[in-house]
Write an enzyme that holds these catalytic residues in place. Sequence first.
Site: not given
Length: 332
Positions: A261, A263, A289, A292
């Site tokens: 992801h 992040e 999410c 993260c």
Amino acid sequence: MILGVAGLNASGKGEAVQFLTERSFYALSLSQVVRDHLRSEGLEETRERMIEAGIQLRVEGGPAVLAERLLAGMESDRNYAIDSIRHPAEVAAFRASGQPFHLIWVEAESSLRFDRLRARGRPGDPETFDRFQELEARELESDDPARQQLLAVRELADYRVANDGTLEQLYQQLLEALRGTLFFERPGWDEYFMNIATTVASRSNCMKRKVAAVVTIDRRIISTGYNGTPRGTVNCNEGGCPRCNSFAPGGTGLAECLCSHGEENAITQAAYHGVTLRGGTIYTTFSPCLWCTKMIINAGLLEVVYNSDYPLGETSLALLREANVKLRKLEM
């Protein structure tokens, strides 16, 4: 910013644009759009043909077509001086562009303008004062939305400067007008960093969704990251992640997703280069999410600013609040 320059024929618009060009403005002209059209038709330029060609273009493309064609090629980080604005719809198009716009109207007495016109000797210019006035009358006002409407443009001017005297007097008025345009809005720091995150997202190679994050400390960018497959592996958009390439329904098959992801990549890139993120703020185009979120907390980040809500993200937001990480939603 964009400064429009308008006025009647030979009023001194060119001098005004030259003054601005010498002060780092990029000069553009709506008349050039018309000249390009005449050239494409193989026609010689005359003032009458310029008028008729402008009407034709407005009939075919709408009353703001000349301005819209110029705007399509303009860049947001430049100052522009726009010559030959002759229709209120063109003024409206520039004001709706999102850039600060001000209109300067240059005026001079008609006999003086005719003398200037004769002195410059452009092809197709009228040779008598009567013809000069006749052609000008066609430009002043009309119920036809395709025709020039200079009087309506004059009423929309932010500044009116007289050019009946010396060039120095004209320049002084232009300088005063220029000083009056210097106050414009800049994006705030949140908008600035989120716009950068949006640009970073364009580098994403994920087939499902483009997401990116920017980490800052003391208003300095420390790290960026966008979603996609890990370093040295096949990109998602080249078939690297079977889950994304099968377009699995949202929230399903996450354990099989090979993409990192945005992040996650922003945090791991900082670790890769030995840079601490402790005390920083992470700007992310989607709320994080759960995976993260845990990385954000353990990396010591103190604030999360996000643009859109991530599906199934309520647990993540609750965990961030429990860990005393400040949360802000910034809708762009």
